[in-house]
Scaffold this motif. Sequence first.
Motif, PDB file in Angstrom:
ATOM      1  N   SER A   1       0.794  -1.132  -0.259  1.00 21.21           N
ATOM      2  CA  SER A   1       0.092   0.105  -0.100  1.00 21.21           C
ATOM      3  C   SER A   1       0.834   1.355  -0.048  1.00 21.21           C
ATOM      4  O   SER A   1       1.983   1.192   0.333  1.00 21.21           O
ATOM      5  N   ILE A   2       0.393   2.291  -0.647  1.00 22.68           N
ATOM      6  CA  ILE A   2       0.857   3.587  -0.544  1.00 22.68           C
ATOM      7  C   ILE A   2       0.848   4.210   1.053  1.00 22.68           C
ATOM      8  O   ILE A   2       1.367   5.379   1.533  1.00 22.68           O
ATOM      9  N   TYR A   3      -0.078   3.630   1.785  1.00 23.21           N
ATOM     10  CA  TYR A   3      -0.478   4.138   3.101  1.00 23.21           C
ATOM     11  C   TYR A   3       0.779   3.769   3.967  1.00 23.21           C
ATOM     12  O   TYR A   3       1.303   2.715   4.043  1.00 23.21           O
ATOM     13  N   SER A   4       1.083   4.866   5.155  1.00 25.52           N
ATOM     14  CA  SER A   4       2.114   4.543   5.999  1.00 25.52           C
ATOM     15  C   SER A   4       1.883   3.595   6.869  1.00 25.52           C
ATOM     16  O   SER A   4       0.852   3.090   7.324  1.00 25.52           O
ATOM     17  N   GLU A   5       2.919   2.552   7.433  1.00 22.52           N
ATOM     18  CA  GLU A   5       2.857   1.577   8.398  1.00 22.52           C
ATOM     19  C   GLU A   5       2.226   2.291   9.563  1.00 22.52           C
ATOM     20  O   GLU A   5       1.569   1.416  10.244  1.00 22.52           O
ATOM     21  N   GLU A   6       2.702   3.366  10.038  1.00 18.71           N
ATOM     22  CA  GLU A   6       2.262   4.027  11.406  1.00 18.71           C
ATOM     23  C   GLU A   6       0.692   3.645  11.618  1.00 18.71           C
ATOM     24  O   GLU A   6       0.068   3.336  12.474  1.00 18.71           O
ATOM     25  N   HIS A   7      -0.171   3.882  10.371  1.00 16.95           N
ATOM     26  CA  HIS A   7      -1.202   3.960  10.604  1.00 16.95           C
ATOM     27  C   HIS A   7      -2.144   2.851  10.306  1.00 16.95           C
ATOM     28  O   HIS A   7      -3.312   2.262  10.506  1.00 16.95           O
ATOM     29  N   TYR A   8      -1.470   1.850   9.304  1.00 14.84           N
ATOM     30  CA  TYR A   8      -2.246   0.655   8.713  1.00 14.84           C
ATOM     31  C   TYR A   8      -1.771  -0.653   8.908  1.00 14.84           C
ATOM     32  O   TYR A   8      -2.218  -1.763   8.597  1.00 14.84           O
ATOM     33  N   ALA A   9      -0.347  -0.907   9.357  1.00 16.07           N
ATOM     34  CA  ALA A   9       0.142  -2.171   9.211  1.00 16.07           C
ATOM     35  C   ALA A   9      -0.344  -2.878  10.420  1.00 16.07           C
ATOM     36  O   ALA A   9      -0.820  -3.989  10.015  1.00 16.07           O
ATOM     37  N   THR A  10      -0.616  -2.495  11.653  1.00 12.56           N
ATOM     38  CA  THR A  10      -1.010  -3.130  12.770  1.00 12.56           C
ATOM     39  C   THR A  10      -2.686  -3.700  12.350  1.00 12.56           C
ATOM     40  O   THR A  10      -3.063  -4.733  12.522  1.00 12.56           O
ATOM     41  N   ARG A  11      -3.336  -2.317  11.723  1.00 15.26           N
ATOM     42  CA  ARG A  11      -4.820  -2.839  11.427  1.00 15.26           C
ATOM     43  C   ARG A  11      -4.990  -3.806  10.401  1.00 15.26           C
ATOM     44  O   ARG A  11      -5.853  -4.713  10.419  1.00 15.26           O
ATOM     45  N   ALA A  12      -4.034  -3.830   9.341  1.00 16.14           N
ATOM     46  CA  ALA A  12      -3.868  -4.875   8.359  1.00 16.14           C
ATOM     47  C   ALA A  12      -3.725  -6.107   8.888  1.00 16.14           C
ATOM     48  O   ALA A  12      -4.413  -7.117   8.589  1.00 16.14           O
ATOM     49  N   VAL A  13      -2.838  -6.190   9.705  1.00 14.39           N
ATOM     50  CA  VAL A  13      -2.496  -7.770  10.424  1.00 14.39           C
ATOM     51  C   VAL A  13      -3.638  -8.090  11.118  1.00 14.39           C
ATOM     52  O   VAL A  13      -4.277  -9.208  11.093  1.00 14.39           O
ATOM     53  N   ARG A  14      -4.433  -7.091  12.090  1.00 13.01           N
ATOM     54  CA  ARG A  14      -5.577  -7.571  12.725  1.00 13.01           C
ATOM     55  C   ARG A  14      -6.644  -7.960  11.815  1.00 13.01           C
ATOM     56  O   ARG A  14      -7.581  -8.971  12.284  1.00 13.01           O
ATOM     57  N   ALA A  15      -6.778  -7.481  10.811  1.00 10.11           N
ATOM     58  CA  ALA A  15      -7.680  -7.949   9.924  1.00 10.11           C
ATOM     59  C   ALA A  15      -7.360  -9.187   8.904  1.00 10.11           C
ATOM     60  O   ALA A  15      -8.520  -9.708   8.356  1.00 10.11           O
ATOM     61  N   GLY A  16      -6.337  -9.674   9.094  1.00  9.67           N
ATOM     62  CA  GLY A  16      -5.917 -11.109   8.647  1.00  9.67           C
ATOM     63  C   GLY A  16      -4.847 -11.240   7.651  1.00  9.67           C
ATOM     64  O   GLY A  16      -4.599 -12.171   7.060  1.00  9.67           O
ATOM     65  N   ALA A  17      -4.192  -9.909   7.486  1.00  6.69           N
ATOM     66  CA  ALA A  17      -3.078  -9.792   6.460  1.00  6.69           C
ATOM     67  C   ALA A  17      -1.845 -10.738   7.096  1.00  6.69           C
ATOM     68  O   ALA A  17      -1.544 -10.555   8.324  1.00  6.69           O
ATOM     69  N   LEU A  18      -0.962 -11.310   6.118  1.00  9.42           N
ATOM     70  CA  LEU A  18       0.067 -12.072   6.620  1.00  9.42           C
ATOM     71  C   LEU A  18       1.356 -11.236   6.476  1.00  9.42           C
ATOM     72  O   LEU A  18       2.401 -11.670   6.789  1.00  9.42           O
ATOM     73  N   GLY A  19       1.082  -9.926   6.056  1.00  9.20           N
ATOM     74  CA  GLY A  19       2.151  -8.915   5.733  1.00  9.20           C
ATOM     75  C   GLY A  19       1.833  -7.614   5.153  1.00  9.20           C
ATOM     76  O   GLY A  19       0.845  -7.862   4.582  1.00  9.20           O
ATOM     77  N   TYR A  20       2.941  -6.647   5.453  1.00  4.32           N
ATOM     78  CA  TYR A  20       2.276  -5.466   4.939  1.00  4.32           C
ATOM     79  C   TYR A  20       3.495  -4.632   4.548  1.00  4.32           C
ATOM     80  O   TYR A  20       4.713  -4.657   5.228  1.00  4.32           O
ATOM     81  N   LEU A  21       3.534  -4.382   3.396  1.00  6.34           N
ATOM     82  CA  LEU A  21       4.640  -3.541   2.587  1.00  6.34           C
ATOM     83  C   LEU A  21       4.099  -2.030   2.112  1.00  6.34           C
ATOM     84  O   LEU A  21       3.193  -2.183   1.733  1.00  6.34           O
ATOM     85  N   THR A  22       5.005  -1.265   2.068  1.00  2.00           N
ATOM     86  CA  THR A  22       4.654   0.130   1.346  1.00  2.00           C
ATOM     87  C   THR A  22       4.934  -0.164   0.005  1.00  2.00           C
ATOM     88  O   THR A  22       5.931  -0.850  -0.347  1.00  2.00           O
ATOM     89  N   LYS A  23       4.608   0.906  -0.929  1.00  2.00           N
ATOM     90  CA  LYS A  23       4.963   0.722  -2.125  1.00  2.00           C
ATOM     91  C   LYS A  23       6.326   1.383  -2.412  1.00  2.00           C
ATOM     92  O   LYS A  23       7.112   1.165  -3.658  1.00  2.00           O
ATOM     93  N   GLU A  24       6.775   1.757  -1.513  1.00  2.00           N
ATOM     94  CA  GLU A  24       8.403   2.016  -1.784  1.00  2.00           C
ATOM     95  C   GLU A  24       9.283   1.017  -1.461  1.00  2.00           C
ATOM     96  O   GLU A  24      10.546   0.959  -1.519  1.00  2.00           O
ATOM     97  N   THR A  25       8.806   0.045  -0.967  1.00  2.00           N
ATOM     98  CA  THR A  25       9.536  -1.287  -0.944  1.00  2.00           C
ATOM     99  C   THR A  25      10.379  -1.821  -2.143  1.00  2.00           C
ATOM    100  O   THR A  25       9.935  -1.742  -3.162  1.00  2.00           O
ATOM    101  N   GLY A  26      11.626  -2.183  -1.801  1.00  2.00           N
ATOM    102  CA  GLY A  26      12.495  -2.515  -2.806  1.00  2.00           C
ATOM    103  C   GLY A  26      12.160  -4.227  -3.308  1.00  2.00           C
ATOM    104  O   GLY A  26      11.380  -4.578  -2.609  1.00  2.00           O
ATOM    105  N   PRO A  27      12.515  -4.534  -4.426  1.00  2.00           N
ATOM    106  CA  PRO A  27      12.245  -5.705  -5.191  1.00  2.00           C
ATOM    107  C   PRO A  27      12.624  -6.973  -4.415  1.00  2.00           C
ATOM    108  O   PRO A  27      11.832  -7.820  -4.060  1.00  2.00           O
TER     109      PRO A  27
END
Length: 229
Positions: free
Chosen positions: A98-124
């Motif tokens: 996602s483009i959204y910052s980890e600060e606001h969304y990483a934890t919430r994504a994990v709580r909703a069931g995601a197995l990982g969270y990366l921003t779109k700035e992540t390297g290959p």
Amino acid sequence: MNVLDESPTVKSTLKILLADDHALLRRGLKEFLQDFLAEDGQTPYIAETGSAQHAIEQIRAAAWDLVILDLNLPDMPGLEVLRILKSVQPALPVLVVSIYSEEHYATRAVRAGALGYLTKETGPEELRAAVSRILRGGSYAPSSQIDPQQQDALSTRPVTYTDRLPAGLSDREIEVLQWIAQGRRLTEIAEHLNLSIKTVSTYRSRLLIKLGMRTTAELIRYALDQQLV
């Protein structure tokens, strides 16, 4: 535009669904996945969509080995999409990119069931590591993005840590705020979230109280400042 390159019933080693509203990003990600999975001797079937509703339809129609999900789909808030996908297929592996910052969304994504969270700035290489680990049945969250408490949450269910939301807002309040910030009417928000208009109005009132604001315009400015839309 929704894209399906072939029927999901075609036999292949892996079935991966890319749900992102940017066609060029989907295409680049698809080529990247095909290349590195081919190096591992795998021939994946990779489907693309830019629509939340279409992603949900695909999850209901077939089994998938991995969904790579953007949180900024145009027809539904991303965390709501994630919850629906997990309700349809509870064991579905989902990696949020996602483009959204980890600060606001990483934890919430994990709580909703995601197995990982990366921003779109992540390297290959980091993306490759995340995909590989999740496909092997694991989870992935770089230590630079998620603190140790959140890391533990990725490997243990149910989640028991405290979610760190801006101003102590709940997931549903954040979702309502996102829709408000997009200029949606309460009737539209109610329809999209399958809530009554009265309930949505109550969420709006709670947002105003919790954030110490008086108008919808102030809520919109807050959402923009917090990069929630």
